[in-house]
Motif scaffolding. Structure first.
Motif, mmCIF file in Angstrom:
data_model
loop_
_atom_site.group_PDB
_atom_site.id
_atom_site.type_symbol
_atom_site.label_atom_id
_atom_site.label_comp_id
_atom_site.label_asym_id
_atom_site.label_seq_id
_atom_site.Cartn_x
_atom_site.Cartn_y
_atom_site.Cartn_z
ATOM 1 N N GLY A 1 0.800 -1.217 0.000
ATOM 2 C CA GLY A 1 0.000 0.000 0.000
ATOM 3 C C GLY A 1 0.829 1.261 0.000
ATOM 4 O O GLY A 1 0.332 2.343 -0.291
ATOM 5 N N THR A 2 2.116 1.126 0.328
ATOM 6 C CA THR A 2 2.992 2.283 0.489
ATOM 7 C C THR A 2 4.345 1.978 -0.127
ATOM 8 O O THR A 2 4.820 0.849 -0.077
ATOM 9 C CB THR A 2 3.179 2.604 1.989
ATOM 10 N N VAL A 3 4.960 3.023 -0.700
ATOM 11 C CA VAL A 3 6.257 2.902 -1.344
ATOM 12 C C VAL A 3 7.235 3.845 -0.640
ATOM 13 O O VAL A 3 6.918 5.007 -0.405
ATOM 14 C CB VAL A 3 6.150 3.275 -2.842
ATOM 15 N N LEU A 4 8.420 3.335 -0.304
ATOM 16 C CA LEU A 4 9.463 4.126 0.345
ATOM 17 C C LEU A 4 10.712 4.107 -0.515
ATOM 18 O O LEU A 4 11.095 3.047 -1.024
ATOM 19 C CB LEU A 4 9.809 3.552 1.719
ATOM 20 N N MET A 5 11.356 5.265 -0.669
ATOM 21 C CA MET A 5 12.601 5.310 -1.433
ATOM 22 C C MET A 5 13.439 6.502 -1.009
ATOM 23 O O MET A 5 12.925 7.443 -0.402
ATOM 24 C CB MET A 5 12.317 5.373 -2.927
ATOM 25 N N GLY A 6 14.704 6.462 -1.374
ATOM 26 C CA GLY A 6 15.597 7.577 -1.142
ATOM 27 C C GLY A 6 15.487 8.603 -2.264
ATOM 28 O O GLY A 6 14.916 8.327 -3.321
ATOM 29 N N ARG A 7 16.071 9.766 -2.037
ATOM 30 C CA ARG A 7 15.990 10.856 -3.002
ATOM 31 C C ARG A 7 16.617 10.497 -4.341
ATOM 32 O O ARG A 7 16.055 10.777 -5.396
ATOM 33 C CB ARG A 7 16.664 12.109 -2.452
ATOM 34 N N LYS A 8 17.790 9.858 -4.340
ATOM 35 C CA LYS A 8 18.451 9.519 -5.600
ATOM 36 C C LYS A 8 17.603 8.537 -6.408
ATOM 37 O O LYS A 8 17.496 8.655 -7.631
ATOM 38 C CB LYS A 8 19.845 8.946 -5.339
ATOM 39 N N THR A 9 17.016 7.578 -5.736
ATOM 40 C CA THR A 9 16.131 6.632 -6.422
ATOM 41 C C THR A 9 14.920 7.358 -6.982
ATOM 42 O O THR A 9 14.508 7.123 -8.122
ATOM 43 C CB THR A 9 15.702 5.501 -5.461
ATOM 44 N N TYR B 1 4.012 4.970 -9.549
ATOM 45 C CA TYR B 1 3.376 4.608 -8.281
ATOM 46 C C TYR B 1 2.235 5.555 -7.935
ATOM 47 O O TYR B 1 1.956 5.779 -6.755
ATOM 48 C CB TYR B 1 4.411 4.610 -7.146
ATOM 49 N N GLY B 2 1.566 6.103 -8.931
ATOM 50 C CA GLY B 2 0.571 7.154 -8.742
ATOM 51 C C GLY B 2 -0.510 6.870 -7.728
ATOM 52 O O GLY B 2 -0.861 7.737 -6.937
ATOM 53 N N GLU B 3 -1.020 5.661 -7.692
ATOM 54 C CA GLU B 3 -2.122 5.360 -6.773
ATOM 55 C C GLU B 3 -1.637 4.917 -5.395
ATOM 56 O O GLU B 3 -2.429 4.777 -4.481
ATOM 57 C CB GLU B 3 -3.059 4.303 -7.381
ATOM 58 N N LYS B 4 -0.347 4.701 -5.232
ATOM 59 C CA LYS B 4 0.212 4.297 -3.940
ATOM 60 C C LYS B 4 0.750 5.533 -3.221
ATOM 61 O O LYS B 4 1.303 6.437 -3.834
ATOM 62 C CB LYS B 4 1.366 3.306 -4.119
ATOM 63 N N LYS B 5 0.613 5.557 -1.908
ATOM 64 C CA LYS B 5 1.225 6.611 -1.110
ATOM 65 C C LYS B 5 2.732 6.378 -1.128
ATOM 66 O O LYS B 5 3.192 5.257 -0.873
ATOM 67 C CB LYS B 5 0.695 6.579 0.331
ATOM 68 N N SER B 6 3.507 7.400 -1.467
ATOM 69 C CA SER B 6 4.956 7.269 -1.563
ATOM 70 C C SER B 6 5.641 8.279 -0.653
ATOM 71 O O SER B 6 5.224 9.439 -0.575
ATOM 72 C CB SER B 6 5.428 7.498 -3.003
ATOM 73 N N TYR B 7 6.693 7.824 0.004
ATOM 74 C CA TYR B 7 7.502 8.683 0.850
ATOM 75 C C TYR B 7 8.930 8.641 0.329
ATOM 76 O O TYR B 7 9.477 7.556 0.091
ATOM 77 C CB TYR B 7 7.461 8.218 2.314
#
Length: 185
Positions: free
Chosen positions: A51-59, A71-77
């Motif tokens: 349900g959620t996507v996590l990534m670093g700034r470079k990625t 990942y438009g429909e997923k909440k991403s941080y």
């Protein structure tokens, strides 16, 4: 505390010698395996489970370079230490500060599993904080010889239990692991 706490899952590809990108961040060596009409290597099934996507700034910046935000429909941080504004996509929030505190709050406020996309520095921070429960690693049949390592001096031993192993006709191998034990060195 929630009854069924969502899991943090690292889902990533790396070269046989353990690199996720070339030293300059390029993942050109992966493009040979994109858009395989025979399989998506389990990606669709995995993606529907989170349900959620996590990534670093470079990625994040690298993904922006691919074109449409996937990942438009997923909440991403996006974890970043930069104060300069980055282009913000739909459902994206930028996060700075303590990774462990943020993730523990996030896990308490969501029901579906959480995908740790990368990159290497963020993976290291999550492993140092004992936050990753599952690892789904696709080994690409190439030796890069140098680059950005998947696991970069995390300072501890992590014992894993091997789960499903999937061999694909083009040489890729998908391996699922569950963290069994965290050991300080």
């Amino acid at each position: 505390m929630k009854e069924n706490m969502p899991k943090i899952k690292l889902y990533i590809a790396c070269s046989l010698d353990g690199y996720i990108a070339r030293e300059d961040g390029s993942i050109d060596w992966l493009t040979k395996y994109d858009n395989n009409p025979e399989t998506d290597y389990g990606y669709s099934e995995f993606y529907s489970s989170i349900g959620t996507v996590l990534m670093g700034r470079k990625t994040y910046e690298q993904v922006l370079g691919f074109g449409n935000w996937p990942y438009g429909e997923k909440k991403s941080y996006v974890f970043t230490r930069q104060s300069e504004p980055l282009r913000r996509e739909k459902n994206v929030e930028f996060v700075s500060g303590n990774v462990g505190e943020f993730v523990r709050r996030l896990k308490g406020s969501t029901d579906k599993d959480i995908w740790l996309v990368g990159g290497s520095q963020l993976v290291k921070a999550f492993l140092e904080e004992n936050l990753v429960e599952d690892l789904i690693v696709t080994i690409v049949p190439i030796i890069l010889g140098s680059g950005i390592p998947l696991f970069d001096r995390i300072g501890k031993e992590i014992r894993l239990k091997t789960g499903r192993v999937e061999k694909y006709g083009n040489g890729l191998v998908g391996i699922e692991y569950v963290v069994r034990e965290w050991t300080q060195k």
